[in-house]
Design a protein around this motif. Sequence first.
Motif, PDB file in Angstrom:
ATOM      1  N   GLU A 197       0.824  -1.208   0.000  1.00  0.00           N
ATOM      2  CA  GLU A 197       0.000   0.000   0.000  1.00  0.00           C
ATOM      3  C   GLU A 197       0.862   1.264   0.000  1.00  0.00           C
ATOM      4  OE1 GLU A 197      -2.912  -0.242   3.210  1.00  0.00           O
ATOM      5  OE2 GLU A 197      -2.710   1.919   3.511  1.00  0.00           O
ATOM      6  N   LYS A 198       1.951   1.237   0.762  1.00  0.00           N
ATOM      7  CA  LYS A 198       2.726   2.460   0.903  1.00  0.00           C
ATOM      8  C   LYS A 198       4.196   2.182   1.199  1.00  0.00           C
ATOM      9  CE  LYS A 198       0.928   5.356   4.009  1.00  0.00           C
ATOM     10  NZ  LYS A 198       0.044   6.164   3.244  1.00  0.00           N
ATOM     11  N   VAL A 199       5.046   2.996   0.581  1.00  0.00           N
ATOM     12  CA  VAL A 199       6.458   3.001   0.951  1.00  0.00           C
ATOM     13  C   VAL A 199       6.730   4.375   1.538  1.00  0.00           C
ATOM     14  CG1 VAL A 199       8.821   2.889   0.096  1.00  0.00           C
ATOM     15  CG2 VAL A 199       7.059   1.437  -0.938  1.00  0.00           C
ATOM     16  N   LEU A 211      -7.159  10.271  14.114  1.00  0.00           N
ATOM     17  CA  LEU A 211      -5.929   9.799  14.752  1.00  0.00           C
ATOM     18  C   LEU A 211      -5.373   8.578  14.013  1.00  0.00           C
ATOM     19  CD1 LEU A 211      -4.007  10.206  17.174  1.00  0.00           C
ATOM     20  CD2 LEU A 211      -5.436   8.628  18.470  1.00  0.00           C
ATOM     21  N   GLU A 212      -6.261   7.666  13.656  1.00  0.00           N
ATOM     22  CA  GLU A 212      -5.805   6.471  12.928  1.00  0.00           C
ATOM     23  C   GLU A 212      -5.184   6.870  11.590  1.00  0.00           C
ATOM     24  OE1 GLU A 212      -8.532   3.088  12.661  1.00  0.00           O
ATOM     25  OE2 GLU A 212      -7.423   2.387  10.906  1.00  0.00           O
ATOM     26  N   ASN A 213      -5.819   7.803  10.898  1.00  0.00           N
ATOM     27  CA  ASN A 213      -5.252   8.249   9.617  1.00  0.00           C
ATOM     28  C   ASN A 213      -3.900   8.903   9.796  1.00  0.00           C
ATOM     29  OD1 ASN A 213      -7.141   7.308   7.859  1.00  0.00           O
ATOM     30  ND2 ASN A 213      -8.473   9.100   8.122  1.00  0.00           N
ATOM     31  N   LYS A 214      -3.776   9.667  10.868  1.00  0.00           N
ATOM     32  CA  LYS A 214      -2.474  10.305  11.120  1.00  0.00           C
ATOM     33  C   LYS A 214      -1.409   9.223  11.309  1.00  0.00           C
ATOM     34  CE  LYS A 214      -3.468  14.866  13.003  1.00  0.00           C
ATOM     35  NZ  LYS A 214      -3.932  15.522  14.236  1.00  0.00           N
ATOM     36  N   PHE A 215      -1.729   8.179  12.062  1.00  0.00           N
ATOM     37  CA  PHE A 215      -0.751   7.102  12.237  1.00  0.00           C
ATOM     38  C   PHE A 215      -0.463   6.415  10.901  1.00  0.00           C
ATOM     39  CE2 PHE A 215      -1.448   7.178  16.918  1.00  0.00           C
ATOM     40  CZ  PHE A 215      -0.118   7.156  17.295  1.00  0.00           C
ATOM     41  N   ARG A 216      -1.534   6.082  10.152  1.00  0.00           N
ATOM     42  CA  ARG A 216      -1.348   5.416   8.857  1.00  0.00           C
ATOM     43  C   ARG A 216      -0.457   6.235   7.918  1.00  0.00           C
ATOM     44  NH1 ARG A 216      -4.231   1.350   6.615  1.00  0.00           N
ATOM     45  NH2 ARG A 216      -5.734   0.396   8.001  1.00  0.00           N
ATOM     46  N   ASN A 217      -0.590   7.570   8.047  1.00  0.00           N
ATOM     47  CA  ASN A 217       0.220   8.439   7.192  1.00  0.00           C
ATOM     48  C   ASN A 217       1.564   8.785   7.822  1.00  0.00           C
ATOM     49  OD1 ASN A 217      -1.773   8.529   5.233  1.00  0.00           O
ATOM     50  ND2 ASN A 217      -2.838  10.205   6.282  1.00  0.00           N
TER      51      ASN A 217
END
Length: 507
Positions: free
Chosen positions: A280-282, A396-402
């Motif tokens: 999903e992300k690097v 908050l979850e999005n901040k962690f994911r990002n």
Amino acid sequence: MSKTFYVTSPIYYVNDKPHIGHAYTSVACDILARAMRMFEYEVFFLTGTDEHGLKIEKTARSNKIDTKEFVDQVSLHFKEMNTKLNISNDDFIRTTEERHKETAQKVWTKLKENGTIYLDKYSGWYAVRDEAYYAETELVNGKAPTGADVEWIEEPSYFFNLSKWGDRLLELYEKNPNFIQPDSRKNEIINFVKYGLKDLSISRTTFKWGVPVPNDPNHVMYVWLDALTNYLSGIGYCNNEELFNKFWPANVHMIGKDITRFHTIYWPAFLMALDLPVPEKVFAHGWWKIEGEKMSKSLNNVVSPIDMVDKFGVDQVRWFMFRGFPFGNDCDFCNDKVTNMVNSDLADNIGNLVHRSLSMIIKNCSGKVPSNNYNQIETDDNEFINKLYNIDLNDLENKFRNCQFYEIANDIMTLSTNTNCYMNIKAPWKLRKENNEKMEYVLYNVLEAVRHIGIMSRSFIPRSADIILDYLKVPVNERTFCNLKREYALNPGNNIENNIVPVFQKF
Ligand code: MSP
């Protein structure tokens, strides 16, 4: 549990002991892994060591040690770093392990079957330090763009048909704008791919320290193809289908900016050629300098994470790394900066808040959670308490994911500063004589804020946060993000710990 999350660190070269740069990537993964567990994901966090290649073979030789013995020794230092930094990895993969070799060979065989590998001859520049090939046009004053020495090599080699994957890669970047993060790193990669990719040499014949190419033992696999497949071998691509299906594709490959090309061009191309979904992300973070200088052995300024932890404490080091600099940017190490930050944030702000509020409660509320039964609530009380219970958990979850660790750390500090202010304005030490009910109410609100700070900071400073939550006697199964809600608030009359010491010492 159905939600899963797979995060990986790079696997570290074992040609030398770990330094602060290695610790940084691992702590970043750890903060993310712990946070996602606190959002009730089933998390798999993989780290390990990259033990093949010419660089390591040469270093072992110059140390006059058998190569396997050498990698066994150095790999242990990385395990020690993990223990020291309280890293909660679920597995540790070494590329010299059988499970990994099998995977790398299976990957090779599959790439071959899918018609993406062919045998030819390589001639060109190679930098052993980077374990990377460079085109003539990339050299700067006869050296690699990274400053590494290059050598001319000519040998038979297998190639991966990377040139055919350019369009698919560009499509990937376009359809998944968050695949390469932060955004600042994206353009460079897109331009590199647009410029046109060359087929990639993926085997070597002039040394032996690597995974043998299936059916052609004169060749060993190129160390980067070997290394990247750790992300598959670590979750059982060869031997544990259930685990593999559960966790692949990875959610985040955390890396340093120097290895972005390998992870955002070669790796997704290999995966597409294997018919496997891409991660999903690097996320490529910045580099550490030491008092403005590049960190290097020759400057004798290499910072050991082990020494740092011995000097400052594990949570202090973890906090400094992620509250000190926006994640993604370059960072600069200096002893005074660490001292100032841990003093002002941890000792003077959070630590002082915890100590003075608990001390007051122990003295004036019989060491129990104070009563919140008070009916003359003022606007600022309401504002304070509403802010506390209105934390947006999706945000908050999005901040962690990002990987916005710096922003989250700042939010934690804002909460602590505001709580200190609330306490100063309400001055419960004055209320003690004139209005005991109000004093208890104020202290109750402060205690609830302390509980929030404990939970919010738990992935950054796990040990200290748990000490704080232990002081409040918050049950261990009520320390996740969903426990921030009002329904998990402390019960008035419950005991708190009466035997407390300051959580953070001041330097
Ligand atoms: N073995 C490869 C990675 C293979 S992953 C499939 C490798 N190893 S490394 O030991 O050289 O670097 C590992 C990580 O440490 C990389 O993410 C790199 O960016 C990071 N750092 C190395 N020096 C660093 C700093 N000075 N500062 C921050 N991170 C740095 O590359």
